[in-house]
Design an enzyme around this catalytic site. Structure first.
Site, PDB file in Angstrom:
ATOM      1  N   ASP A 132       8.330   5.628   8.292  1.00  0.00           N
ATOM      2  CA  ASP A 132       8.023   7.005   8.699  1.00  0.00           C
ATOM      3  C   ASP A 132       7.201   7.776   7.665  1.00  0.00           C
ATOM      4  O   ASP A 132       6.815   8.920   7.897  1.00  0.00           O
ATOM      5  CB  ASP A 132       9.317   7.769   9.031  1.00  0.00           C
ATOM      6  CG  ASP A 132      10.264   7.851   7.835  1.00  0.00           C
ATOM      7  OD1 ASP A 132       9.885   7.373   6.745  1.00  0.00           O
ATOM      8  OD2 ASP A 132      11.370   8.385   8.000  1.00  0.00           O
ATOM      9  N   GLY A 133       6.950   7.160   6.504  1.00  0.00           N
ATOM     10  CA  GLY A 133       6.160   7.832   5.479  1.00  0.00           C
ATOM     11  C   GLY A 133       6.892   8.992   4.815  1.00  0.00           C
ATOM     12  O   GLY A 133       6.299   9.793   4.101  1.00  0.00           O
ATOM     13  N   ARG A 156       3.921  13.882  -7.543  1.00  0.00           N
ATOM     14  CA  ARG A 156       3.996  12.970  -8.691  1.00  0.00           C
ATOM     15  C   ARG A 156       2.686  12.982  -9.461  1.00  0.00           C
ATOM     16  O   ARG A 156       1.603  13.048  -8.877  1.00  0.00           O
ATOM     17  CB  ARG A 156       4.309  11.568  -8.176  1.00  0.00           C
ATOM     18  CG  ARG A 156       4.501  10.549  -9.257  1.00  0.00           C
ATOM     19  CD  ARG A 156       5.305   9.362  -8.770  1.00  0.00           C
ATOM     20  NE  ARG A 156       4.557   8.517  -7.844  1.00  0.00           N
ATOM     21  CZ  ARG A 156       5.070   7.412  -7.308  1.00  0.00           C
ATOM     22  NH1 ARG A 156       6.312   7.028  -7.597  1.00  0.00           N
ATOM     23  NH2 ARG A 156       4.361   6.679  -6.482  1.00  0.00           N
ATOM     24  N   GLY A 216       2.560   3.557   1.513  1.00  0.00           N
ATOM     25  CA  GLY A 216       3.147   3.748   2.836  1.00  0.00           C
ATOM     26  C   GLY A 216       3.701   5.149   3.025  1.00  0.00           C
ATOM     27  O   GLY A 216       3.878   5.619   4.148  1.00  0.00           O
ATOM     28  N   ARG A 217       4.004   5.787   1.895  1.00  0.00           N
ATOM     29  CA  ARG A 217       4.503   7.166   2.006  1.00  0.00           C
ATOM     30  C   ARG A 217       4.019   8.008   0.830  1.00  0.00           C
ATOM     31  O   ARG A 217       4.713   8.907   0.368  1.00  0.00           O
ATOM     32  CB  ARG A 217       6.017   7.183   2.087  1.00  0.00           C
ATOM     33  CG  ARG A 217       6.678   6.462   0.939  1.00  0.00           C
ATOM     34  CD  ARG A 217       8.111   6.820   0.887  1.00  0.00           C
ATOM     35  NE  ARG A 217       8.779   5.983  -0.068  1.00  0.00           N
ATOM     36  CZ  ARG A 217       9.995   6.184  -0.471  1.00  0.00           C
ATOM     37  NH1 ARG A 217      10.669   7.190  -0.011  1.00  0.00           N
ATOM     38  NH2 ARG A 217      10.545   5.384  -1.346  1.00  0.00           N
ATOM     39  N   ASP A 263       8.231   4.532  -9.913  1.00  0.00           N
ATOM     40  CA  ASP A 263       9.118   4.243  -8.781  1.00  0.00           C
ATOM     41  C   ASP A 263      10.589   4.224  -9.186  1.00  0.00           C
ATOM     42  O   ASP A 263      11.182   3.171  -9.393  1.00  0.00           O
ATOM     43  CB  ASP A 263       8.730   2.939  -8.072  1.00  0.00           C
ATOM     44  CG  ASP A 263       7.766   3.225  -6.936  1.00  0.00           C
ATOM     45  OD1 ASP A 263       7.331   4.384  -6.819  1.00  0.00           O
ATOM     46  OD2 ASP A 263       7.468   2.305  -6.169  1.00  0.00           O
ATOM     47  N   GLY A 283       0.819  -1.218   0.000  1.00  0.00           N
ATOM     48  CA  GLY A 283       0.000   0.000   0.000  1.00  0.00           C
ATOM     49  C   GLY A 283       0.845   1.256   0.000  1.00  0.00           C
ATOM     50  O   GLY A 283       2.065   1.204   0.123  1.00  0.00           O
ATOM     51  N   ASP A 333       4.339  -4.716  -7.564  1.00  0.00           N
ATOM     52  CA  ASP A 333       3.733  -3.479  -7.041  1.00  0.00           C
ATOM     53  C   ASP A 333       4.362  -2.247  -7.686  1.00  0.00           C
ATOM     54  O   ASP A 333       3.879  -1.135  -7.474  1.00  0.00           O
ATOM     55  CB  ASP A 333       3.860  -3.397  -5.514  1.00  0.00           C
ATOM     56  CG  ASP A 333       5.295  -3.571  -5.049  1.00  0.00           C
ATOM     57  OD1 ASP A 333       5.900  -4.609  -5.365  1.00  0.00           O
ATOM     58  OD2 ASP A 333       5.815  -2.662  -4.382  1.00  0.00           O
ATOM     59  N   ASN A 334       5.409  -2.437  -8.453  1.00  0.00           N
ATOM     60  CA  ASN A 334       6.024  -1.301  -9.145  1.00  0.00           C
ATOM     61  C   ASN A 334       5.724  -1.323 -10.638  1.00  0.00           C
ATOM     62  O   ASN A 334       6.465  -0.749 -11.436  1.00  0.00           O
ATOM     63  CB  ASN A 334       7.531  -1.288  -8.902  1.00  0.00           C
ATOM     64  CG  ASN A 334       7.864  -0.877  -7.474  1.00  0.00           C
ATOM     65  OD1 ASN A 334       7.060  -0.232  -6.808  1.00  0.00           O
ATOM     66  ND2 ASN A 334       9.031  -1.251  -7.001  1.00  0.00           N
TER      67      ASN A 334
HETATM   68  P1  AMP Z   1       9.166   0.822  -2.862  1.00  0.00           P
HETATM   69  O1  AMP Z   1      10.401   0.026  -2.627  1.00  0.00           O
HETATM   70  O2  AMP Z   1       9.388   2.304  -2.853  1.00  0.00           O
HETATM   71  O3  AMP Z   1       8.407   0.380  -4.059  1.00  0.00           O
HETATM   72  O4  AMP Z   1       8.249   0.563  -1.580  1.00  0.00           O
HETATM   73  C1  AMP Z   1       7.770  -0.703  -1.169  1.00  0.00           C
HETATM   74  C2  AMP Z   1       6.718  -0.529  -0.107  1.00  0.00           C
HETATM   75  O5  AMP Z   1       7.289   0.068   1.069  1.00  0.00           O
HETATM   76  C3  AMP Z   1       5.570   0.369  -0.504  1.00  0.00           C
HETATM   77  O6  AMP Z   1       4.375  -0.144   0.055  1.00  0.00           O
HETATM   78  C4  AMP Z   1       5.936   1.693   0.100  1.00  0.00           C
HETATM   79  O7  AMP Z   1       4.817   2.503   0.330  1.00  0.00           O
HETATM   80  C5  AMP Z   1       6.597   1.262   1.404  1.00  0.00           C
HETATM   81  N1  AMP Z   1       7.553   2.268   1.891  1.00  0.00           N
HETATM   82  C6  AMP Z   1       8.727   2.592   1.337  1.00  0.00           C
HETATM   83  N2  AMP Z   1       9.360   3.545   2.049  1.00  0.00           N
HETATM   84  C7  AMP Z   1       8.555   3.843   3.095  1.00  0.00           C
HETATM   85  C8  AMP Z   1       8.641   4.750   4.208  1.00  0.00           C
HETATM   86  N3  AMP Z   1       9.684   5.549   4.376  1.00  0.00           N
HETATM   87  N4  AMP Z   1       7.606   4.755   5.069  1.00  0.00           N
HETATM   88  C9  AMP Z   1       6.559   3.964   4.912  1.00  0.00           C
HETATM   89  N5  AMP Z   1       6.423   3.089   3.905  1.00  0.00           N
HETATM   90  C10 AMP Z   1       7.399   3.017   3.003  1.00  0.00           C
HETATM   91 MG    MG Z   2       6.878   0.979  -5.050  1.00  0.00          MG
END
Ligand code: AMP
Ligand code: MG
Length: 495
Positions: A123-124, A174, A90-91, A267, A88, A257-258
């Protein structure tokens, strides 16, 4: 503001299972890192929401645009081959959808605006580095003609984020045709065992592939949304990965998810363009097994599509056997689609009128030569372009690129083959082979400067990379391959 200028919330309107209301968390001291006025104009973005103090505050999460309905979306995904049932946003926080004057709808999203119900202990937030990287890379990809999410703005928050060390924080604005992913479909099909899947699939098919849906249903009233979606996403992703391969782009984290269903690149984490050519090139520090190496990308995208197909089976046909046959047929198109699109791109890059069977060996030997002699991918193709167009002396290419003796031998075979081609194919080379790409060492330098509060290089690069297929003054630096000590060998997720 006129009534035609407002946010829409069609995805949010599907229900809170899809988008959960989520407010951005305010920050201490917002400051502009970048504002993309060209994109704002293309979107028909209101003047009042342009490069001003109130917009800065809003994009930092300290204010709200009138009519926005901030929310975060649920998704799941296969990460390095393993299913994670709950990921989901997350940030990331979706502010709403914006309709461009031509009718096209775009998501407007803040990335790094604070925790959401999907943060899973994170931390989002986002450090300045990954925000600058995504801003520069996604805008450069757009100018190279590659389908991609875009960057409307980047703002520094004034708050530190804790990673291996303290780093300054930032937020990216974005813009995407939508952020609905293969992983979104997986969430409803697998994690929620089909609950809400049909509504999602109808929504996304109509949003992105309305014309294809109408056409398919005119031919066959029984054609399902799921069937059309699978067909169209297969096509869109074959096109996308063929484009990446033709430019030497390595995404780095091709988890399901990407992968956006609209077919845009999303991403920009540990992504990178290759300097010297190597089919097995990997930059990402977390990709220890080389799963997402350059040469593996088409196969991985095909695998991701088979995951999508599996999720859609119950919507394709009640009869499981029939559903499998239909889905299989759809996904099985991928290798041919990819090969055809990629071959057409290669033909343009090599200045060939068309790809003949005998050309495959010629092309193979070109790539082997690049790999053997550690030659720069982008400059080698541009060298061919200037040779074919008789334009070498009008450029500085010879000072940037020295062909190896092996490449000069290969050139003879290529020139012989090209004697059979039409002259129009020379022209195509100029728009298939860029002079500049967003090279890692420049991105790294711009990040370092932005972290220290200086955006000048970021602006310079962004402006230079807007016109990648033509030579400009200053290209001694920007078109050159990195010197040995400048080379970047590893890139990091930056999450
Ligand atoms: P990503 O590697 O950017 O595609 O992220 C994978 C998952 O981790 C996704 O669900 C992101 O929303 C979550 N995520 C990545 N970085 C953070 C963060 N700093 N805080 C919360 N969720 C994160
Ligand atoms: Mg991602």
């Amino acid at each position: 503001m006129s009534t035609s200028q407002h946010f829409e919330h069609s995805f949010h309107a599907l229900g809170s299972e899809y988008v959960t209301p989520t407010a951005a968390t305010p920050v201490s001291a917002p400051k502009w890192l970048a504002w993309n006025n060209r994109l704002a104009e293309q979107l028909g973005w209101p003047e009042a929401w342009g490069h001003n103090e109130q917009t800065l505050i809003t994009l930092a999460g300290n204010g709200q645009f009138e009519g926005s309905q901030p929310g975060s979306a649920a998704y799941a995904g296969h990460q390095f081959g393993n299913y994670n049932p709950q990921l989901g946003d997350g940030r990331a926080i979706l502010l709403g959808e914006w309709r461009r004057p031509d009718g096209q709808l775009f998501d407007i999203q803040l990335k790094g605006a604070g925790p959401t119900p999907y943060s899973r202990g994170g931390d989002g937030r986002s450090p300045v580095g990954p925000v600058v990287r995504e801003y520069l890379m996604s805008e450069a990809m757009h100018s190279l003609g590659v389908p991609t999410t875009r960057a409307l703005a980047a703002v520094a928050t004034g708050d530190p984020v804790y990673r291996q060390q303290l780093e300054p924080g930032a937020i990216l604005t974005r813009v995407a045709k939508s952020h609905i992913r293969i992983g979104t479909v997986q969430f409803f099909a697998m994690t929620r065992q089909g609950k809400g899947l049909k509504e999602l699939v109808s929504y996304v098919t109509q949003r992105h592939y309305g014309a294809a849906l109408q056409k398919a249903q005119a031919l066959n009233p029984q054609a399902t949304h799921a069937q059309v979606l699978l067909n169209e996403v297969t096509r869109a992703l074959a096109n996308l990965v063929a484009h990446w391969q033709s430019l030497g782009f390595i995404h780095g984290v091709l988890n399901t998810d990407n992968m956006l269903l609209c077919g845009e690149t999303v991403d920009y984490g540990p992504c990178a363009f290759m300097d010297t050519f190597a089919a097995g090139q990997v930059f990402s520090s977390i990709d220890t097994g080389g799963r997402y190496a350059f040469g593996n990308q088409p196969g991985i995208v095909h695998w991701n599509l088979s995951v999508l197909a599996q999720c859609l089976l119950p919507l394709i046909d009640e009869d499981q056997e029939k559903a499998v046959a239909v889905a299989q047929k759809s996904v099985d198109q991928f290798p041919t689609l990819f090969t055809d699109i990629y071959s057409a791109r290669l033909a343009a890059k090599f200045g060939l009128d068309a790809m003949r069977d005998s050309d495959h060996a010629l092309i193979e030997s070109f790539f082997s030569q690049l790999e053997e002699d550690k030659l720069d991918f982008t400059l080698a193709f541009r060298w061919l372009t200037e040779v074919a167009n008789g334009n070498m002396d009008a450029t500085i290419l010879e000072s940037l690129f020295t062909p190896s003796s092996g490449l000069l031998n290969w050139q003879t075979q290529w020139s012989n083959r090209r004697l059979q081609a039409t002259s129009a194919s020379c022209e195509h080379m100029k728009t298939a082979n860029p002079v500049v790409i967003p090279r890692n060492h420049w991105v790294a330098q711009a990040i370092g400067m932005a972290e220290a509060g200086d955006n000048e290089l970021m602006e310079t690069l962004q402006s230079r990379w807007q016109d990648p297929f033509n030579w400009h003054a200053g290209d001694e630096q920007f078109a050159a391959a990195p010197k040995r000590e400048e080379q970047v060998h590893r890139t990091f997720c930056g999450t």
